[in-house]
Design a protein around this motif. Structure first.
Motif, PDB file in Angstrom:
ATOM      1  N   ALA A  15      -3.369  -0.731   6.568  1.00  0.00           N
ATOM      2  CA  ALA A  15      -3.809  -0.464   5.195  1.00  0.00           C
ATOM      3  C   ALA A  15      -3.489  -1.618   4.255  1.00  0.00           C
ATOM      4  N   GLU A  16      -2.608  -2.521   4.696  1.00  0.00           N
ATOM      5  CA  GLU A  16      -2.225  -3.667   3.874  1.00  0.00           C
ATOM      6  C   GLU A  16      -3.243  -4.809   3.933  1.00  0.00           C
ATOM      7  N   GLY A  60      11.491   2.063  15.174  1.00  0.00           N
ATOM      8  CA  GLY A  60      12.926   1.784  15.139  1.00  0.00           C
ATOM      9  C   GLY A  60      13.745   3.056  14.975  1.00  0.00           C
ATOM     10  N   GLN A  61      13.257   3.963  14.142  1.00  0.00           N
ATOM     11  CA  GLN A  61      13.963   5.238  13.938  1.00  0.00           C
ATOM     12  C   GLN A  61      13.946   6.064  15.238  1.00  0.00           C
ATOM     13  N   ILE A  74       8.731   0.527  11.731  1.00  0.00           N
ATOM     14  CA  ILE A  74       9.957   1.141  11.197  1.00  0.00           C
ATOM     15  C   ILE A  74      10.173   2.524  11.805  1.00  0.00           C
ATOM     16  N   ARG A 106      16.453   4.623  17.631  1.00  0.00           N
ATOM     17  CA  ARG A 106      17.842   4.996  17.316  1.00  0.00           C
ATOM     18  C   ARG A 106      18.116   6.453  17.678  1.00  0.00           C
ATOM     19  N   LEU A 107      17.161   7.330  17.350  1.00  0.00           N
ATOM     20  CA  LEU A 107      17.377   8.758  17.627  1.00  0.00           C
ATOM     21  C   LEU A 107      17.409   9.048  19.124  1.00  0.00           C
ATOM     22  N   ALA A 137       8.021  -5.385   9.445  1.00  0.00           N
ATOM     23  CA  ALA A 137       8.960  -4.267   9.392  1.00  0.00           C
ATOM     24  C   ALA A 137       8.564  -3.443   8.176  1.00  0.00           C
ATOM     25  N   HIS A 138       7.436  -2.760   8.289  1.00  0.00           N
ATOM     26  CA  HIS A 138       6.947  -1.933   7.197  1.00  0.00           C
ATOM     27  C   HIS A 138       6.486  -0.586   7.711  1.00  0.00           C
ATOM     28  N   ARG A 139       6.148   0.265   6.760  1.00  0.00           N
ATOM     29  CA  ARG A 139       5.828   1.657   7.103  1.00  0.00           C
ATOM     30  C   ARG A 139       4.333   1.836   7.291  1.00  0.00           C
ATOM     31  N   THR A 140       3.653   0.770   7.719  1.00  0.00           N
ATOM     32  CA  THR A 140       2.200   0.774   7.835  1.00  0.00           C
ATOM     33  C   THR A 140       1.787   0.615   9.286  1.00  0.00           C
ATOM     34  N   LEU A 187      -8.605   1.245   7.506  1.00  0.00           N
ATOM     35  CA  LEU A 187      -7.366   1.589   6.791  1.00  0.00           C
ATOM     36  C   LEU A 187      -7.194   0.719   5.557  1.00  0.00           C
ATOM     37  N   ARG A 206      -3.756 -10.204   0.089  1.00  0.00           N
ATOM     38  CA  ARG A 206      -3.237 -11.034   1.172  1.00  0.00           C
ATOM     39  C   ARG A 206      -3.880 -12.417   1.219  1.00  0.00           C
ATOM     40  N   PRO A 220       9.179  12.567   7.977  1.00  0.00           N
ATOM     41  CA  PRO A 220       7.802  12.106   8.200  1.00  0.00           C
ATOM     42  C   PRO A 220       7.770  10.854   9.074  1.00  0.00           C
ATOM     43  N   GLU A 235       9.025   2.882   2.225  1.00  0.00           N
ATOM     44  CA  GLU A 235       9.671   1.669   2.762  1.00  0.00           C
ATOM     45  C   GLU A 235      11.177   1.672   2.569  1.00  0.00           C
ATOM     46  N   ARG A 265       0.830  -1.199   0.000  1.00  0.00           N
ATOM     47  CA  ARG A 265       0.000   0.000   0.000  1.00  0.00           C
ATOM     48  C   ARG A 265       0.866   1.251   0.000  1.00  0.00           C
ATOM     49  N   THR A 267      -5.773  -6.209   2.571  1.00  0.00           N
ATOM     50  CA  THR A 267      -6.537  -6.129   1.319  1.00  0.00           C
ATOM     51  C   THR A 267      -6.558  -7.499   0.642  1.00  0.00           C
TER      52      THR A 267
END
Ligand SMILES: [Zn+2]
Ligand SMILES: [Zn+2]
Ligand SMILES: [Zn+2]
Ligand SMILES: [Zn+2]
Lengths: 450, 450
Positions: free
Chosen positions: B411-412, B209-210, B206, B213-214, B180-183, B269, B417, B91, A412, A182, B414
């Motif tokens: 959002a994934e 995780g950022q 993800i 680290r920060l 490990a995705h941006r969703t 979503l 899957r 973002p 991603e 997505r 769908t």
């Protein structure tokens, strides 16, 4: 003709051993993507990336580390949001294409008309899309050499111009990507003088599939699909960004240059880990590994982290102009800009001067499981274009692109996509080729015609 | 005691053969996710889903097809957007948790303070988070039985209350998910009377995780992380939604009910393909396969597509109340609400009446590669809770959850899957258990105490 001495072949084994044991490339990507993050030219992160690159190069002992100014158009990305509003509402994952004009913050509402590909859109009558959104639905093929990208990207580059000629108010493409997720894929698009500029975006491959099902003729078709599209983006005043250059000076022939390129900028949706943090890391880690060898380098290794590749290789164009006078001194160039690898192929255009040395290099890469590409075409390059045009021989180290376009230009593209053993192998391959060209004597260039 | 006749065991082989050859479940999910899409209670899609379910049940010949009203609180999701604004902008992928209050469209800006888990947040002094965003960083374990969810979800359900007690202006959790995705993963949260209601969201794994680290101490730490958070969401007026019920009437004992449950609603979503389009499809396809058998059903199969499971099993609660008088007539119940499968385990609490029949059922499932769970615990259930409490024996068909929480509530979720052979196996398993309970005579309930 190019000749590679035996000592260099002994050292290359040590170089590969050290790279495979931990090349340091992962740590470079981690630092760049964490400390800097996304690197759209003109942003505070872009300036931070330049400072990061200068500091990193100096810390590792490169010489003549400096920046070179790159003028280019500005562009900004704001809110991006889309939804199907009829026959029933549902969100659509969308992103603007680079350089696109915006819809304004209020967005537009229009019916979606589907085209299987750019040719079908071209074939539709002028004016037939007045008030409509043109949607181009071409899916991308998955290939190891990345050739699927070349076929699919035409709709991204040219879709807006063709759609505008037909009267469309906006163009949406199926993301140029091989994933089923997505996450829309951004990337550059182009306008043409004399053709109205319309907003251009990409929907995720999954949203494209949903549009395809909703628009398919048949008993389940519930009528026209209407979308709301907000792409609050657009051109800005011209900006200046910077390429970053550093040398590892040759001790015997410092004026003869082996060029290693990657691009420092990235799209802004992710943190540019595979595109092109990986290339930056392969370049810097290769230089550091070569610097650490007991054997001294003969020719100079130059690392160029090009600015603004994504927006149209502005950094490469500026570098080509600034360094035109020294073009004859480039022995060989290579770039890393197709992900983390592994490197699966070594390829250079053959000629009488280069053939023997190429075979020696290919042989040295065999333990890394790299094949010798035999199709005798020019290697692919993006940032090396201007220098290649000026006569620099280009070596292609083919990074495996099988899964690259799952992630390419999406949110991603983050550190999580970097696999240590894979990028270590790629670094081993790049460092090997750079090293062997640095230690070679003679030219890889075609013999002058009689 | 329950006894299963030999004829039913012959028919179950035919049932499995037909299911594995193409159960029709995929087509049900395709229709629901394409024609209706996301199904948040109170939306036009929710009403469309109810109409879709009534029509689908009637078309396949179920009897007494009807809706049952379910009152519940309203909630809406608007714009969701977050970014790190210091030390450098980037973002952040975020979503609001269900039932959360909003930040307003302008959002809030605040420093982020990290806690490894809910216990650490609880242990911090009251008032110490005044003006701050509490961030809870617990990662989720990947397990076949879904038990990792139970451990991680506590921070989602209770994080806002604990953070508000410490003075925080908002709470962000690491998404309860194994990807490990941006969703980001949404899902229900709770407030408590007397504790200020603060906005609650989840960032993608993800982005978590950022942040980790920060925020990690060390030489690379660039100081406090400040975020901007917009969650334009919030509670709305009470609404009414509907569960949808249909029967396949038994020819010998129509008053004895075997219950098959799934939930018709979904988060908004994605399109609710695995949660719980898959369950809806398994239920409807099972009923259709059973209806198609030459052997006539003895007991009644009731399919209940529950409303508003996600928001707090409102549909199940309403069903339990409305059907309290007939609670004694439920022979056995099962539900499908953990994805597409495969079913890897059959499990029921044992007793003297049920044991022999359970062994026969488990034996009939062996060709589908289903193990007989022996831990003698009550099977897991969500929508079956009220009826189970009223005495209905529950059979658990354990859907393999190994990858379910990569997708769950994102959002994934769908159509892409859904894997046909996998959902066919799951349908074969569910249909088998339903069928054997329908053809059985006698009870699965515990013998009355003397
Ligand atoms: Zn690139
Ligand atoms: Zn790129
Ligand atoms: Zn569910
Ligand atoms: Zn759920």
């Amino acid at each position: 003709a190019a000749t590679i001495p035996a000592s260099a072949l002994t050292s290359v084994k040590e170089l590969q051993k050290r790279a495979l044991a931990g090349s340091g490339a992962y740590e470079v990507v981690e630092s760049l993507t964490t400390q800097v993050g996304p690197r759209l030219p003109g942003t505070p992160n872009d300036a931070a990336a330049v400072a990061w690159a200068v500091k990193t190069m100096k810390d590792m002992g490169l010489q003549d580390v400096h920046t070179e100014a790159v003028p280019m158009p500005g562009w900004r990305r704001g809110l991006e949001r889309a939804s199907i509003i009829a026959p029933l509402p549902q969100p659509v994952a969308v992103t603007a294409l680079g350089a696109s004009v915006g819809t304004g913050p209020e967005g537009i509402e229009a019916e979606v008309v589907r085209f299987a590909n750019l040719a079908d859109l071209k074939a539709t009558p002028d004016g037939s899309l007045a008030g409509k959104i043109a949607y181009i639905a071409l899916p991308m093929a998955r290939t190891q050499d990345g050739s699927g990208y070349g076929e699919a990207v035409a709709m991204r580059l040219g879709g807006a111009v063709v759609a505008a000629r037909k009267g469309a108010v906006a163009v949406l493409i199926r993301s140029v990507g091989t994933d089923a997720h997505r996450t829309p894929h951004t990337g550059m698009m182009r306008y043409e003088d004399g053709v109205p500029k319309i907003p251009a975006g990409a929907v995720s491959t999954i949203d494209a599939g949903q549009l395809d099902r909703l628009l398919a003729p048949g008993p389940d078709n519930k009528g026209p699909v209407k979308m709301k599209l907000v792409l609050d983006v657009g051109p800005q005043d011209p900006i200046t960004t910077y390429s970053v250059v550093g040398d590892l000076k040759g001790t015997e022939k410092p004026d003869e240059i082996v060029l290693m390129g990657a691009h420092l900028d990235s799209w802004d949706l992710g943190t540019g880990a595979i595109d092109d943090g990986a290339g930056v890391a392969i370049a810097l880690a290769s230089a550091k590994l070569i610097k650490g060898l007991p054997e001294k380098p003969k020719r100079t290794l130059r690392v160029v982290l090009f600015a603004a590749e994504e927006e149209g290789t502005y950094g490469a164009i500026a570098y080509g102009k600034a360094h035109a006078a020294e073009a004859g001194r480039y022995v060989l160039g290579t770039e890393a800009d197709l992900g983390i690898g592994p490197v699966w192929q070594f390829k250079m255009k053959g000629n009488a001067n280069a053939a023997a040395a190429q075979a020696v290099i290919a042989n040295a890469l065999q333990p890394l499981r790299v094949v010798h590409g035999r199709d005798d075409e020019e290697g692919e390059s993006s940032d090396l274009g201007p220098m290649a045009k000026a006569g620099m021989p280009v070596a292609e180290l083919s990074l495996d692109a099988t899964t690259y376009f799952d992630i390419h230009h999406t949110a991603e593209d983050t550190l999580e996509r970097i696999d240590r053993p894979t990028i270590d192998q790629s670094t081993a391959a790049y460092a090997s080729v750079l090293w062997l060209a640095m230690q070679a004597s003679g030219t890889f260039r075609e013999p002058a015609a009689h």
